[in-house]
Design a protein around this motif. Sequence first.
Motif, PDB file in Angstrom:
ATOM      1  N   LEU A  41      15.753 -58.404  41.112  1.00  0.00           N
ATOM      2  CA  LEU A  41      17.004 -58.081  41.205  1.00  0.00           C
ATOM      3  C   LEU A  41      17.033 -56.962  42.622  1.00  0.00           C
ATOM      4  N   ILE A  42      16.107 -55.731  42.510  1.00  0.00           N
ATOM      5  CA  ILE A  42      16.064 -54.764  43.455  1.00  0.00           C
ATOM      6  C   ILE A  42      16.675 -55.266  44.850  1.00  0.00           C
ATOM      7  N   GLU A  43      15.869 -56.444  45.076  1.00  0.00           N
ATOM      8  CA  GLU A  43      16.191 -56.938  46.495  1.00  0.00           C
ATOM      9  C   GLU A  43      17.567 -57.560  46.289  1.00  0.00           C
ATOM     10  N   VAL A  44      18.226 -58.422  45.603  1.00  0.00           N
ATOM     11  CA  VAL A  44      19.716 -58.461  45.000  1.00  0.00           C
ATOM     12  C   VAL A  44      20.836 -57.227  45.499  1.00  0.00           C
ATOM     13  N   LEU A  45      19.809 -56.573  44.761  1.00  0.00           N
ATOM     14  CA  LEU A  45      20.984 -55.140  45.023  1.00  0.00           C
ATOM     15  C   LEU A  45      21.368 -54.066  46.157  1.00  0.00           C
ATOM     16  N   ALA A  46      20.177 -54.287  46.832  1.00  0.00           N
ATOM     17  CA  ALA A  46      20.049 -53.961  48.681  1.00  0.00           C
ATOM     18  C   ALA A  46      20.340 -55.277  49.223  1.00  0.00           C
ATOM     19  N   ALA A  47      20.445 -55.830  48.784  1.00  0.00           N
ATOM     20  CA  ALA A  47      21.037 -56.761  50.441  1.00  0.00           C
ATOM     21  C   ALA A  47      22.489 -57.440  49.830  1.00  0.00           C
ATOM     22  N   GLU A  48      22.746 -57.388  48.817  1.00  0.00           N
ATOM     23  CA  GLU A  48      24.055 -57.868  48.709  1.00  0.00           C
ATOM     24  C   GLU A  48      24.964 -56.914  48.599  1.00  0.00           C
ATOM     25  N   PRO A  49      25.999 -56.682  49.346  1.00  0.00           N
ATOM     26  CA  PRO A  49      27.252 -55.389  50.397  1.00  0.00           C
ATOM     27  C   PRO A  49      27.920 -55.636  48.768  1.00  0.00           C
ATOM     28  N   LYS A  50      28.738 -55.737  48.129  1.00  0.00           N
ATOM     29  CA  LYS A  50      29.175 -56.160  47.073  1.00  0.00           C
ATOM     30  C   LYS A  50      28.854 -55.426  45.476  1.00  0.00           C
ATOM     31  N   LEU A  51      27.719 -55.634  45.895  1.00  0.00           N
ATOM     32  CA  LEU A  51      27.110 -55.509  44.668  1.00  0.00           C
ATOM     33  C   LEU A  51      27.063 -53.537  44.780  1.00  0.00           C
ATOM     34  N   CYS A  52      27.790 -52.790  43.688  1.00  0.00           N
ATOM     35  CA  CYS A  52      27.630 -51.343  44.138  1.00  0.00           C
ATOM     36  C   CYS A  52      26.415 -50.332  43.768  1.00  0.00           C
ATOM     37  N   PRO A  53      25.979 -49.604  44.753  1.00  0.00           N
ATOM     38  CA  PRO A  53      25.627 -48.755  44.703  1.00  0.00           C
ATOM     39  C   PRO A  53      24.865 -48.007  43.692  1.00  0.00           C
ATOM     40  N   TYR A  54      25.375 -48.355  42.788  1.00  0.00           N
ATOM     41  CA  TYR A  54      25.187 -47.184  41.555  1.00  0.00           C
ATOM     42  C   TYR A  54      24.846 -48.343  40.651  1.00  0.00           C
ATOM     43  N   LEU A  55      23.737 -47.281  39.632  1.00  0.00           N
ATOM     44  CA  LEU A  55      22.671 -48.351  38.626  1.00  0.00           C
ATOM     45  C   LEU A  55      23.441 -46.852  36.844  1.00  0.00           C
ATOM     46  N   HIS A  56      23.362 -47.241  36.413  1.00  0.00           N
ATOM     47  CA  HIS A  56      22.837 -46.326  34.730  1.00  0.00           C
ATOM     48  C   HIS A  56      22.132 -47.024  34.265  1.00  0.00           C
ATOM     49  N   LEU A  57      20.999 -46.342  34.211  1.00  0.00           N
ATOM     50  CA  LEU A  57      19.885 -46.307  33.857  1.00  0.00           C
ATOM     51  C   LEU A  57      19.241 -45.735  32.313  1.00  0.00           C
ATOM     52  N   PRO A  58      19.535 -46.236  31.793  1.00  0.00           N
ATOM     53  CA  PRO A  58      18.453 -45.213  30.173  1.00  0.00           C
ATOM     54  C   PRO A  58      17.479 -45.339  30.351  1.00  0.00           C
ATOM     55  N   VAL A  59      17.121 -43.461  30.450  1.00  0.00           N
ATOM     56  CA  VAL A  59      15.784 -43.164  30.133  1.00  0.00           C
ATOM     57  C   VAL A  59      15.457 -43.331  28.340  1.00  0.00           C
ATOM     58  N   GLN A  60      16.318 -42.385  28.158  1.00  0.00           N
ATOM     59  CA  GLN A  60      16.359 -41.371  26.330  1.00  0.00           C
ATOM     60  C   GLN A  60      15.483 -40.636  26.460  1.00  0.00           C
ATOM     61  N   SER A  61      14.455 -40.312  27.101  1.00  0.00           N
ATOM     62  CA  SER A  61      13.284 -39.142  26.387  1.00  0.00           C
ATOM     63  C   SER A  61      12.302 -39.112  28.305  1.00  0.00           C
ATOM     64  N   GLY A  62      12.264 -38.318  28.502  1.00  0.00           N
ATOM     65  CA  GLY A  62      10.508 -37.755  29.479  1.00  0.00           C
ATOM     66  C   GLY A  62       9.361 -37.852  28.949  1.00  0.00           C
ATOM     67  N   SER A  63       9.377 -38.012  27.762  1.00  0.00           N
ATOM     68  CA  SER A  63       8.671 -37.865  27.127  1.00  0.00           C
ATOM     69  C   SER A  63       7.753 -38.746  26.289  1.00  0.00           C
ATOM     70  N   ASP A  64       6.595 -39.267  26.611  1.00  0.00           N
ATOM     71  CA  ASP A  64       5.652 -40.594  27.236  1.00  0.00           C
ATOM     72  C   ASP A  64       5.535 -40.187  25.028  1.00  0.00           C
ATOM     73  N   ALA A  65       5.529 -39.370  24.513  1.00  0.00           N
ATOM     74  CA  ALA A  65       5.716 -39.630  22.890  1.00  0.00           C
ATOM     75  C   ALA A  65       6.214 -39.761  22.246  1.00  0.00           C
ATOM     76  N   MET A  66       7.718 -39.527  22.701  1.00  0.00           N
ATOM     77  CA  MET A  66       8.481 -39.870  22.185  1.00  0.00           C
ATOM     78  C   MET A  66       8.972 -41.381  22.957  1.00  0.00           C
ATOM     79  N   LEU A  67       9.053 -41.597  24.358  1.00  0.00           N
ATOM     80  CA  LEU A  67       9.408 -42.835  24.673  1.00  0.00           C
ATOM     81  C   LEU A  67       8.288 -44.138  23.547  1.00  0.00           C
ATOM     82  N   ALA A  68       7.758 -43.637  23.324  1.00  0.00           N
ATOM     83  CA  ALA A  68       6.961 -44.496  21.909  1.00  0.00           C
ATOM     84  C   ALA A  68       6.671 -44.674  20.897  1.00  0.00           C
ATOM     85  N   ALA A  69       7.362 -43.819  20.687  1.00  0.00           N
ATOM     86  CA  ALA A  69       8.169 -43.775  19.063  1.00  0.00           C
ATOM     87  C   ALA A  69       9.462 -44.354  18.726  1.00  0.00           C
ATOM     88  N   MET A  70      10.509 -44.053  20.281  1.00  0.00           N
ATOM     89  CA  MET A  70      11.422 -45.430  20.290  1.00  0.00           C
ATOM     90  C   MET A  70      11.129 -46.191  21.034  1.00  0.00           C
TER      91      MET A  70
END
Length: 179
Positions: free
Chosen positions: A81-110
């Motif tokens: 998927l990363i290769e396609v995003l980098a190679a295909e000019p029609k794919l916008c260089p923008y991603l919404h990538l939900p992290v939710q938290s920067g804490s491993d404990a919270m990521l595990a709880a979620m």
Amino acid sequence: FCVVPYTRGRERGVAPREVLRAARQFADRGYRELVLLGQTVNSYVWEDVRFSDLLRTLAAIDGLERIRFTSPYPVDFTDDLIEVLAAEPKLCPYLHLPVQSGSDAMLAAMKRGYTRDEFLALVAKLRAAIPDLALSTDVMVGFCGETEEHHQDTLSLMRAVRFDSAFMFRYSDRGITYA
């Protein structure tokens, strides 16, 4: 934890031929931009067609100039998927990538399925492949058991990644979710 699956129901997919048929119809009607939407859109697999294959095929449609998608799930972000995003000019260089938290404990709880370091490694891989990539995210604060230290972990992740924008929410109990 998220109320969306409870309100929208189980994930549903559409056969690639139907996605392509609709995309061609839109292009024939003069639409120039296509947005693929799904709660975990990059988890899409239909028989032997992966999401990266679908994007590559959509990018070949005459008339479409821009293709976007939202919201990918960090766990299911693959190298192809990363290769396609980098190679295909029609794919916008923008991603919404939900992290939710920067804490491993919270990521595990979620039950997010990834750690802070895995998320940061994914961002580094994406930025190496797509240097002008714009990133947005979702952040939830006040999740069950979150401490000041967990919150500071989220703030430090935000500083490290330097998102272009973020949707930030305070956790609220919806009564029907696992949390």
